[in-house]
Design a protein around this motif. Structure first.
Motif, short mmCIF file in Angstrom:
data_model
loop_
_atom_site.label_atom_id
_atom_site.label_comp_id
_atom_site.label_asym_id
_atom_site.label_seq_id
_atom_site.Cartn_x
_atom_site.Cartn_y
_atom_site.Cartn_z
N ASP A 109 -32.55 -54.77 -9.30
CA ASP A 109 -31.69 -55.94 -9.13
C ASP A 109 -32.10 -57.10 -10.04
N ILE A 110 -32.88 -56.81 -11.06
CA ILE A 110 -33.27 -57.81 -12.05
C ILE A 110 -32.48 -57.55 -13.34
N HIS A 111 -31.83 -58.58 -13.84
CA HIS A 111 -31.06 -58.44 -15.08
C HIS A 111 -31.56 -59.47 -16.10
N VAL A 112 -31.74 -59.04 -17.31
CA VAL A 112 -32.29 -59.91 -18.36
C VAL A 112 -31.29 -60.02 -19.50
N GLU A 113 -31.01 -61.24 -19.90
CA GLU A 113 -30.14 -61.50 -21.04
C GLU A 113 -30.87 -62.38 -22.05
N LEU A 114 -30.44 -62.29 -23.30
CA LEU A 114 -30.98 -63.10 -24.39
C LEU A 114 -29.92 -64.07 -24.87
N ALA A 115 -30.32 -65.29 -25.13
CA ALA A 115 -29.38 -66.28 -25.66
C ALA A 115 -30.10 -67.18 -26.65
N MET A 116 -29.33 -67.71 -27.58
CA MET A 116 -29.85 -68.64 -28.57
C MET A 116 -29.24 -70.02 -28.36
N ARG A 117 -30.06 -71.04 -28.52
CA ARG A 117 -29.55 -72.40 -28.35
C ARG A 117 -28.48 -72.71 -29.39
N TYR A 118 -28.66 -72.22 -30.58
CA TYR A 118 -27.67 -72.42 -31.64
C TYR A 118 -27.32 -71.05 -32.22
N GLY A 119 -26.05 -70.82 -32.47
CA GLY A 119 -25.64 -69.53 -33.00
C GLY A 119 -25.41 -68.52 -31.89
N ASN A 120 -25.54 -67.26 -32.23
CA ASN A 120 -25.21 -66.16 -31.31
C ASN A 120 -26.42 -65.28 -31.04
N PRO A 121 -26.48 -64.65 -29.84
CA PRO A 121 -25.59 -64.83 -28.67
C PRO A 121 -25.79 -66.21 -28.04
N ILE A 123 -25.73 -69.51 -25.38
CA ILE A 123 -26.15 -69.79 -24.01
C ILE A 123 -25.01 -69.45 -23.04
N ARG A 124 -23.80 -69.81 -23.40
CA ARG A 124 -22.65 -69.53 -22.54
C ARG A 124 -22.48 -68.03 -22.30
N SER A 125 -22.56 -67.24 -23.35
CA SER A 125 -22.35 -65.81 -23.18
C SER A 125 -23.44 -65.18 -22.31
N SER A 129 -22.65 -63.51 -18.64
CA SER A 129 -23.00 -62.11 -18.41
C SER A 129 -23.79 -61.96 -17.12
N LEU A 130 -24.74 -62.86 -16.88
CA LEU A 130 -25.52 -62.80 -15.65
C LEU A 130 -24.66 -63.10 -14.44
N ARG A 131 -23.71 -64.00 -14.57
CA ARG A 131 -22.81 -64.30 -13.45
C ARG A 131 -21.93 -63.09 -13.13
N GLU A 132 -21.44 -62.42 -14.17
CA GLU A 132 -20.63 -61.23 -13.96
C GLU A 132 -21.40 -60.14 -13.24
N LYS A 133 -22.72 -60.10 -13.42
CA LYS A 133 -23.55 -59.09 -12.77
C LYS A 133 -23.91 -59.47 -11.34
N GLY A 134 -23.45 -60.64 -10.88
CA GLY A 134 -23.70 -61.06 -9.52
C GLY A 134 -25.03 -61.72 -9.29
N CYS A 135 -25.61 -62.33 -10.31
CA CYS A 135 -26.92 -62.97 -10.18
C CYS A 135 -26.78 -64.33 -9.51
N ARG A 136 -27.35 -64.47 -8.34
CA ARG A 136 -27.29 -65.73 -7.60
C ARG A 136 -28.59 -66.53 -7.70
N LYS A 137 -29.61 -65.88 -8.23
CA LYS A 137 -30.84 -66.59 -8.58
C LYS A 137 -31.01 -66.46 -10.08
N LEU A 138 -31.30 -67.57 -10.73
CA LEU A 138 -31.38 -67.57 -12.18
C LEU A 138 -32.68 -68.23 -12.63
N PHE A 139 -33.43 -67.51 -13.46
CA PHE A 139 -34.68 -68.02 -14.02
C PHE A 139 -34.51 -68.11 -15.54
N VAL A 140 -34.65 -69.31 -16.04
CA VAL A 140 -34.47 -69.55 -17.47
C VAL A 140 -35.84 -69.74 -18.10
#
Length: 339
Positions: A109-121, A123-125, A129-140
């Motif tokens: 039940d742990i999901h990990v995503e990568l994001a870049m402050r500028y450029g791609n992928p 922060i929004r994406s 993605s984590l919201r679509e997976k049903g993540c109700r706890k988020l650690f940044v």
């Protein structure tokens, strides 16, 4: 497909935990066009450049974006590979290894995503993605060991900008720094010791960090203090003295004073003074990138050798080494377990 409450939300769904790893970013390609897009986003951030907006807009759009993209594109081409920029390739490996380790220790039940402050992928994406997976706890976890408003706080700004339109905000834990975390210091020390076992120990180790303007520090940014503590702890772990291990700041831009001592000026002075051998490590960078592979390993190497030095080596960033992945995983597991 945009997020839909009807199609994606279930009151009875099992809550999951999301991890968002972030770093600064990289252009999509080593071209002038791509660099212009990337630099415009990066240098338009008021956290990065604290100048009156109207004045900076004129400087950025009238001068910098007409001159710097071509030069930066050439530098990026010197470090680009089939996998893209070093930062992106390494960051993907970090994400994948951390995901495997966390799932082994904490479950699926742990999901990990990568994001870049500028450029791609973006922060929004990553967040979507984590919201679509049903993540109700988020650690940044911004991969900036030393906190700065120019990096860490800017990441928080971007996350807030995304979430201000969300109906349900997840329980959010933001890890703002890990400059003195024992596992991080252990990983740094081990990387230096392993390198010296293979190549021999130099006269001096220079620990170089990306700089910030002095006025940012005077306004309350703790970044230089975090850098100094990292260096002190690393030096103590290596059992060396203050002459053998020293701190410096690189990558200054513009005419105003930045935090000192400067990396380039330090290396030039050491070369003139007869220092024979120097190794440089850059603990503020979680992954090798243009600032380490080109600015340090090439440009600053030349400064030292031209000034009279004889041996210059760059010790790679922690990247996706086992010790680094373990340190980041331990940091996240502590946060997830609430300790």
């Amino acid at each position: 497909m945009p997020y839909s409450a009807q199609s994606n939300f279930d009151h009875n769904s099992r809550p999951k935990t999301g991890i968002l790893l972030t770093n600064l970013g990289t252009p999509d390609a080593p071209t002038t066009k791509a660099l212009r897009t990337y630099l415009k986003e990066f240098l338009s951030d008021p956290r990065v450049v604290e100048q009156p907006r109207w004045l900076w807009w004129l400087i950025l759009n009238g001068i910098i974006l007409n001159v710097r993209p071509a030069k930066s594109a050439a530098a990026y081409r010197s470090v680009w590979s089939e996998d893209g920029s070093p930062l992106m390739a390494i960051s993907r490996r970090q994400r994948d290894k951390i995901a495997v380790l966390l799932q082994q220790r904490l479950g699926d039940d742990i999901h990990v995503e990568l994001a870049m402050r500028y450029g791609n992928p973006s922060i929004r994406s990553g967040l979507e993605s984590l919201r679509e997976k049903g993540c109700r706890k988020l650690f940044v976890l911004p991969l900036y060991p030393q906190y700065s408003a120019t990096t860490t706080a800017s990441t928080f700004d971007a996350i807030s900008d995304v979430m201000n339109s969300w109906r349900r905000i997840p329980a959010l834990h933001f890890i703002d720094s890990y400059h003195d975390h024992p596992a991080y210091i252990d990983a740094l020390a081990a990387s230096v010791q392993t390198y010296w076992q293979q190549h021999g120990q130099p006269e001096r180790l220079l620990v170089s960090f990306h700089g910030i303007p002095e006025r940012y520090f005077r306004a309350g940014d703790p970044y230089p203090c975090h850098c100094r503590k990292t260096v002190r702890l690393l030096r103590e772990k290596l059992g060396l003295n203050e002459e053998q291990v020293q701190l410096s700041f690189q990558s200054r831009f513009g005419r105003e004073p930045w935090m000192q001592p400067y990396t380039d000026e330090t290396l030039k002075q050491w070369g003139k003074e007869g220092v024979n051998s120097v190794d440089v490590i850059c603990p503020g960078f979680a992954a090798d990138c243009l600032e380490t592979l080109e600015e340090i390993a090439v440009e600053n190497r030349d400064y030292f050798l031209e000034a009279g030095g004889h041996q210059f080596r760059y010790i790679p960033a922690l990247n996706d080494s086992d010790a680094h992945i373990e340190a980041l995983a331990r940091l996240l597991i502590t946060a997830i377990n609430g300790r």
